[in-house]
Design an enzyme around this catalytic site. Sequence first.
Site, PDB file in Angstrom:
ATOM      1  N   ASN A 180      37.894 -28.267  -4.034  1.00 53.71           N
ATOM      2  CA  ASN A 180      36.631 -27.636  -3.638  1.00 53.71           C
ATOM      3  C   ASN A 180      36.428 -26.405  -4.512  1.00 53.71           C
ATOM      4  OD1 ASN A 180      34.334 -27.053  -1.894  1.00 53.71           O
ATOM      5  ND2 ASN A 180      35.570 -25.406  -1.013  1.00 53.71           N
ATOM      6  N   HIS A 197      34.686 -22.596  -4.078  1.00 58.11           N
ATOM      7  CA  HIS A 197      34.102 -21.649  -3.121  1.00 58.11           C
ATOM      8  C   HIS A 197      33.545 -20.464  -3.913  1.00 58.11           C
ATOM      9  CE1 HIS A 197      33.458 -19.568   0.612  1.00 58.11           C
ATOM     10  NE2 HIS A 197      34.016 -18.494   0.084  1.00 58.11           N
ATOM     11  N   GLU A 253      41.723 -26.906   6.862  1.00 53.88           N
ATOM     12  CA  GLU A 253      41.018 -25.696   7.292  1.00 53.88           C
ATOM     13  C   GLU A 253      40.013 -25.338   6.208  1.00 53.88           C
ATOM     14  OE1 GLU A 253      43.438 -22.263   8.553  1.00 53.88           O
ATOM     15  OE2 GLU A 253      45.087 -23.690   8.651  1.00 53.88           O
ATOM     16  N   ASP A 265      38.356 -23.648   3.321  1.00 60.69           N
ATOM     17  CA  ASP A 265      38.668 -22.716   2.213  1.00 60.69           C
ATOM     18  C   ASP A 265      40.105 -22.193   2.261  1.00 60.69           C
ATOM     19  OD1 ASP A 265      35.935 -22.936   1.572  1.00 60.69           O
ATOM     20  OD2 ASP A 265      35.418 -21.232   2.835  1.00 60.69           O
ATOM     21  N   ALA A 296      29.786 -18.717 -13.419  1.00 59.41           N
ATOM     22  CA  ALA A 296      31.258 -18.779 -13.504  1.00 59.41           C
ATOM     23  C   ALA A 296      31.782 -20.103 -12.945  1.00 59.41           C
ATOM     24  CB  ALA A 296      31.870 -17.595 -12.758  1.00 59.41           C
ATOM     25  N   GLU A 297      31.135 -20.587 -11.870  1.00 57.01           N
ATOM     26  CA  GLU A 297      31.548 -21.867 -11.278  1.00 57.01           C
ATOM     27  C   GLU A 297      31.413 -23.014 -12.276  1.00 57.01           C
ATOM     28  OE1 GLU A 297      29.808 -22.965  -7.518  1.00 57.01           O
ATOM     29  OE2 GLU A 297      29.577 -20.880  -6.951  1.00 57.01           O
TER      30      GLU A 297
HETATM   31  C1  GRF Z   1      28.031 -23.350  -4.697  1.00 54.12           C
HETATM   32  O1  GRF Z   1      27.793 -22.101  -4.102  1.00 54.12           O
HETATM   33  C2  GRF Z   1      29.470 -23.707  -4.517  1.00 54.12           C
HETATM   34  O2  GRF Z   1      30.317 -22.602  -4.631  1.00 54.12           O
HETATM   35  C3  GRF Z   1      29.480 -24.275  -3.144  1.00 54.12           C
HETATM   36  O3  GRF Z   1      28.282 -25.022  -3.079  1.00 54.12           O
HETATM   37  C4  GRF Z   1      27.327 -24.443  -3.935  1.00 54.12           C
HETATM   38  C5  GRF Z   1      26.753 -25.445  -4.882  1.00 54.12           C
HETATM   39  O4  GRF Z   1      26.073 -26.454  -4.193  1.00 54.12           O
HETATM   40  N1  GRF Z   1      30.669 -25.044  -2.909  1.00 54.12           N
HETATM   41  P1  GRF Z   1      25.120 -27.425  -5.056  1.00 54.12           P
HETATM   42  O5  GRF Z   1      25.941 -28.014  -6.158  1.00 54.12           O
HETATM   43  O6  GRF Z   1      23.995 -26.575  -5.572  1.00 54.12           O
HETATM   44  O7  GRF Z   1      24.651 -28.467  -4.068  1.00 54.12           O
END
Ligand code: GRF
Length: 211
Positions: A113, A115, A154, A156, A184-185
């Site tokens: 995942n 976060h 659980e 995160d 950054a993601e």
């Molecule tokens: C981002 O904030 C990511 O961190 C969280 O979901 C968001 C992205 O969702 N897990 P999406 O790809 O725009 O549907």
Amino acid sequence: MSDGESRKPLPVAVLISGTGRTLKNINDRVSAGQLDVDVRLVVASTAKATGVKFAADAGAPSRVLVRKDFGSDAAYSEAIFTACREAGAELVVLAGWLKLLVVPDDYRNRVVNIHPALIPSFCGKGYYGHHVHQSAIDYGVKMSGCTVHFVNNEYDHGPVILQKAVPVSHEDTADVLAARVFKAECEAFPEAIQLIAEGRVEVDGRVVQVT
Ligand code: GRF
């Protein structure tokens, strides 16, 4: 022939609940030759998840599986992981997925995942979307960021694979910070998934080592 050339792309399933920007980024990285995965299946938790449209770009089938159609988190999770197994997915990628999953033994440390905060800050039940970023701004932290982690049962909470930090300014709105973190993601998630695809990620209890 190098390892990279001989290795088959890692078969993955991608689970979404929303816009699918994360799935689109995965598709873009695969197209750019930066990510060796084969998206075999996309599962959406709601018919409103507009990101399902990106499944076609990956050449993958999509399914909508809704929690309320199942009696428990366990039954819901079993239906999802059965679909993942049938698709041959060796890794399950939560890409904006908002439902709790019960991870079966055969997928332990094979579900990841991302976060939008530096875990263990601003995470857990209820910390999703703009609430995460508003909480970081209200707390007055000077750095936030994103965390890629393995998923346990659980929110995160599983072992951390990779984190990227971004600065936070007192002038930021949640939207502005969300955009900075999402940038950054878009680097962190493909990077972590690629490490897994290359077999370079080892888990020892809570601690992940990249070899
Ligand atoms: C981002 O904030 C990511 O961190 C969280 O979901 C968001 C992205 O969702 N897990 P999406 O790809 O725009 O549907």
